[in-house]
Design a protein around this motif. Sequence first.
Motif, PDB file in Angstrom:
ATOM      1  N   LEU A 161       0.849  -1.185   0.000  1.00 56.94           N
ATOM      2  CA  LEU A 161       0.000   0.000   0.000  1.00 56.94           C
ATOM      3  C   LEU A 161       0.888   1.239   0.000  1.00 56.94           C
ATOM      4  CD1 LEU A 161      -3.108   0.552   2.121  1.00 56.94           C
ATOM      5  CD2 LEU A 161      -1.169   2.007   2.638  1.00 56.94           C
ATOM      6  N   LEU A 162       0.575   2.206  -0.842  1.00 59.20           N
ATOM      7  CA  LEU A 162       1.285   3.492  -0.834  1.00 59.20           C
ATOM      8  C   LEU A 162       0.499   4.426   0.074  1.00 59.20           C
ATOM      9  CD1 LEU A 162       3.349   5.568  -1.874  1.00 59.20           C
ATOM     10  CD2 LEU A 162       1.878   5.899  -3.874  1.00 59.20           C
ATOM     11  N   LYS A 163       1.173   4.858   1.147  1.00 59.47           N
ATOM     12  CA  LYS A 163       0.461   5.621   2.184  1.00 59.47           C
ATOM     13  C   LYS A 163       0.604   7.124   2.011  1.00 59.47           C
ATOM     14  CE  LYS A 163       0.015   5.611   7.242  1.00 59.47           C
ATOM     15  NZ  LYS A 163       0.051   7.047   7.490  1.00 59.47           N
ATOM     16  N   SER A 164       1.826   7.604   1.738  1.00 60.13           N
ATOM     17  CA  SER A 164       2.030   9.059   1.663  1.00 60.13           C
ATOM     18  C   SER A 164       3.318   9.351   0.906  1.00 60.13           C
ATOM     19  CB  SER A 164       2.117   9.659   3.076  1.00 60.13           C
ATOM     20  OG  SER A 164       3.184   9.072   3.785  1.00 60.13           O
ATOM     21  N   THR A 165       3.421  10.567   0.379  1.00 57.43           N
ATOM     22  CA  THR A 165       4.647  10.979  -0.333  1.00 57.43           C
ATOM     23  C   THR A 165       4.980  12.431   0.013  1.00 57.43           C
ATOM     24  OG1 THR A 165       3.429  11.767  -2.274  1.00 57.43           O
ATOM     25  CG2 THR A 165       4.192   9.479  -2.334  1.00 57.43           C
ATOM     26  N   ARG A 166       6.240  12.790  -0.204  1.00 51.40           N
ATOM     27  CA  ARG A 166       6.720  14.152   0.037  1.00 51.40           C
ATOM     28  C   ARG A 166       7.864  14.482  -0.911  1.00 51.40           C
ATOM     29  NH1 ARG A 166       5.350  11.070   3.912  1.00 51.40           N
ATOM     30  NH2 ARG A 166       7.179   9.834   3.395  1.00 51.40           N
ATOM     31  N   LEU A 167       7.910  15.737  -1.337  1.00 52.09           N
ATOM     32  CA  LEU A 167       9.079  16.228  -2.076  1.00 52.09           C
ATOM     33  C   LEU A 167       9.826  17.185  -1.153  1.00 52.09           C
ATOM     34  CD1 LEU A 167      10.514  16.544  -4.931  1.00 52.09           C
ATOM     35  CD2 LEU A 167       9.250  18.705  -5.067  1.00 52.09           C
TER      36      LEU A 167
ATOM     37  N   SER B  20      -5.792   5.489   7.803  1.00 52.03           N
ATOM     38  CA  SER B  20      -4.880   6.498   7.277  1.00 52.03           C
ATOM     39  C   SER B  20      -5.644   7.811   7.123  1.00 52.03           C
ATOM     40  CB  SER B  20      -4.319   6.045   5.924  1.00 52.03           C
ATOM     41  OG  SER B  20      -3.557   7.088   5.353  1.00 52.03           O
ATOM     42  N   ARG B  21      -4.986   8.904   7.486  1.00 54.20           N
ATOM     43  CA  ARG B  21      -5.636  10.210   7.344  1.00 54.20           C
ATOM     44  C   ARG B  21      -5.754  10.609   5.883  1.00 54.20           C
ATOM     45  NH1 ARG B  21      -1.694  13.824  10.373  1.00 54.20           N
ATOM     46  NH2 ARG B  21      -0.389  12.063   9.829  1.00 54.20           N
ATOM     47  N   THR B  22      -4.818  10.092   5.053  1.00 58.02           N
ATOM     48  CA  THR B  22      -4.816  10.486   3.645  1.00 58.02           C
ATOM     49  C   THR B  22      -5.217   9.306   2.765  1.00 58.02           C
ATOM     50  OG1 THR B  22      -2.471   9.968   3.683  1.00 58.02           O
ATOM     51  CG2 THR B  22      -3.051  12.296   3.857  1.00 58.02           C
ATOM     52  N   ALA B  23      -5.605   9.599   1.537  1.00 62.02           N
ATOM     53  CA  ALA B  23      -5.999   8.544   0.603  1.00 62.02           C
ATOM     54  C   ALA B  23      -4.803   7.640   0.313  1.00 62.02           C
ATOM     55  CB  ALA B  23      -6.506   9.172  -0.682  1.00 62.02           C
ATOM     56  N   VAL B  24      -5.071   6.352   0.138  1.00 57.90           N
ATOM     57  CA  VAL B  24      -3.986   5.390  -0.089  1.00 57.90           C
ATOM     58  C   VAL B  24      -4.235   4.628  -1.391  1.00 57.90           C
ATOM     59  CG1 VAL B  24      -3.641   5.086   2.386  1.00 57.90           C
ATOM     60  CG2 VAL B  24      -5.118   3.499   1.143  1.00 57.90           C
ATOM     61  N   ALA B  25      -3.206   3.954  -1.870  1.00 58.49           N
ATOM     62  CA  ALA B  25      -3.347   3.188  -3.112  1.00 58.49           C
ATOM     63  C   ALA B  25      -2.707   1.821  -2.923  1.00 58.49           C
ATOM     64  CB  ALA B  25      -2.655   3.929  -4.243  1.00 58.49           C
TER      65      ALA B  25
ATOM     66  N   PHE C 237     -10.187   2.669   4.162  1.00 62.96           N
ATOM     67  CA  PHE C 237      -9.436   3.805   3.630  1.00 62.96           C
ATOM     68  C   PHE C 237     -10.228   4.517   2.538  1.00 62.96           C
ATOM     69  CE2 PHE C 237      -6.360   0.256   4.184  1.00 62.96           C
ATOM     70  CZ  PHE C 237      -5.654   0.771   5.259  1.00 62.96           C
ATOM     71  N   THR C 238      -9.754   5.732   2.213  1.00 61.61           N
ATOM     72  CA  THR C 238     -10.124   6.325   0.928  1.00 61.61           C
ATOM     73  C   THR C 238      -9.098   5.796  -0.056  1.00 61.61           C
ATOM     74  OG1 THR C 238     -10.856   8.311   2.041  1.00 61.61           O
ATOM     75  CG2 THR C 238     -10.447   8.482  -0.334  1.00 61.61           C
ATOM     76  N   ILE C 239      -9.578   5.131  -1.106  1.00 57.78           N
ATOM     77  CA  ILE C 239      -8.668   4.448  -2.028  1.00 57.78           C
ATOM     78  C   ILE C 239      -8.467   5.256  -3.311  1.00 57.78           C
ATOM     79  CG2 ILE C 239      -8.427   2.396  -3.495  1.00 57.78           C
ATOM     80  CD1 ILE C 239      -7.977   1.612  -0.681  1.00 57.78           C
ATOM     81  N   VAL C 240      -7.226   5.380  -3.715  1.00 56.53           N
ATOM     82  CA  VAL C 240      -6.907   5.971  -5.023  1.00 56.53           C
ATOM     83  C   VAL C 240      -6.927   4.814  -6.021  1.00 56.53           C
ATOM     84  CG1 VAL C 240      -5.199   7.278  -6.334  1.00 56.53           C
ATOM     85  CG2 VAL C 240      -5.327   7.547  -3.847  1.00 56.53           C
ATOM     86  N   GLU C 241      -7.835   4.876  -6.971  1.00 54.58           N
ATOM     87  CA  GLU C 241      -8.008   3.736  -7.881  1.00 54.58           C
ATOM     88  C   GLU C 241      -7.102   3.806  -9.096  1.00 54.58           C
ATOM     89  OE1 GLU C 241      -9.600   1.128  -7.183  1.00 54.58           O
ATOM     90  OE2 GLU C 241     -11.173   1.645  -5.739  1.00 54.58           O
TER      91      GLU C 241
ATOM     92  N   ALA D  76      -6.055  21.510  -8.383  1.00 52.77           N
ATOM     93  CA  ALA D  76      -6.583  20.481  -7.480  1.00 52.77           C
ATOM     94  C   ALA D  76      -5.670  20.328  -6.259  1.00 52.77           C
ATOM     95  CB  ALA D  76      -6.707  19.153  -8.224  1.00 52.77           C
ATOM     96  N   TYR D  77      -4.372  20.412  -6.489  1.00 51.81           N
ATOM     97  CA  TYR D  77      -3.428  20.273  -5.369  1.00 51.81           C
ATOM     98  C   TYR D  77      -3.648  21.396  -4.350  1.00 51.81           C
ATOM     99  CZ  TYR D  77       0.842  19.617  -2.738  1.00 51.81           C
ATOM    100  OH  TYR D  77       1.716  19.401  -1.713  1.00 51.81           O
ATOM    101  N   ARG D  78      -3.752  22.621  -4.854  1.00 51.31           N
ATOM    102  CA  ARG D  78      -3.985  23.762  -3.950  1.00 51.31           C
ATOM    103  C   ARG D  78      -5.267  23.553  -3.147  1.00 51.31           C
ATOM    104  NH1 ARG D  78      -0.669  27.942  -5.045  1.00 51.31           N
ATOM    105  NH2 ARG D  78       0.030  28.278  -7.189  1.00 51.31           N
ATOM    106  N   ALA D  79      -6.313  23.072  -3.833  1.00 51.82           N
ATOM    107  CA  ALA D  79      -7.607  22.893  -3.166  1.00 51.82           C
ATOM    108  C   ALA D  79      -7.550  21.735  -2.155  1.00 51.82           C
ATOM    109  CB  ALA D  79      -8.689  22.630  -4.202  1.00 51.82           C
ATOM    110  N   GLY D  80      -6.581  20.838  -2.346  1.00 54.57           N
ATOM    111  CA  GLY D  80      -6.495  19.635  -1.508  1.00 54.57           C
ATOM    112  C   GLY D  80      -5.940  19.880  -0.123  1.00 54.57           C
TER     113      GLY D  80
END
Length: 272
Positions: free
Chosen positions: A95-101, A227-232, A243-247, A260-264
């Motif tokens: 499962l991919l939980k979160s990412t950061r740059l 998870s607080r954030t959507a996962v895949a 979870f909220t799933i990213v399909e 969309a990112y700004r609104a997220g």
Amino acid sequence: MQTFNGNKNMDCNDFILSHAQLANYDELGFLHSIPILSAEEVRRFRVAVDQTCEAIGGRVTRLDGPHLYFQWAWELSTHPRVLDCMEQLIGPNILLKSTRLFYKFGRSASFVGWHQDGITERVDQAFVPAIWLGLTEATAENGCLRVVPRSHRLGLVPHADRPNPNNLTTQGLTAQVDIDSPHDIVMREGEMSLHHPLILHASNPNDSAESRIGFSATYSTPALTASRTAVAWVRGHGPKDCFTIVEQPPQRSLEDAIAAYRAGNHQMLFAE
Ligand SMILES: O=C(O)CCC(=O)C(=O)O
């Protein structure tokens, strides 16, 4: 071996990590200099990252959750070689939980205070490891990741809010422990390190003239229950109901993705 999870999907010729490396990960809580990206891939991903950061505007130093909006971040976090290593570490269902740059400009004061990812990810178990993948070289001079070997054995340590505009940790969260003999994770561009969620890590300001850019992502086995954030599910499969799933991968144009990112409402930090 504790971290080797009996892969059914992988042929033994596919293994990237040796048994000795996996044993080292168990012992030290991290592993580094795993070659992932070709020079051409590094170039392509850097162009995409720079386009995104320029479109966002300002001097972006940290973006959370980019894989939910930007194709480059999805491709980095689901790169077959990354997932092959992850499969060796946690098994076939990933499962991919979160990412950061993390983008540290040349001669910038941005740093990352000492912390354990388990604090922000709200998980203290080995089944939620992270990667750090370099889109530039990482050196002591440009503020490479630093870790305290074996600190994953300490359990979760107390953290306190230490707000500082140059600290790129979430809310300036900083571990309240003595830091003993940190190790600099020096790597070439395109190389990756793997971290146990309890490993104490940090990074210094970038004293070099060039940018230091790294992408980090956190994964899990099906043992994760919230998870607080959507996962895949990026390899294999697992529960979908908690979870909220990213399909599917993000497919928006850059302009729409930025909107969309700004609104997220994701964490976005900028250099002074
Ligand atoms: O890129 C850095 O300097 C820090 C990265 C980090 O702390 C993380 O991925 O959790």
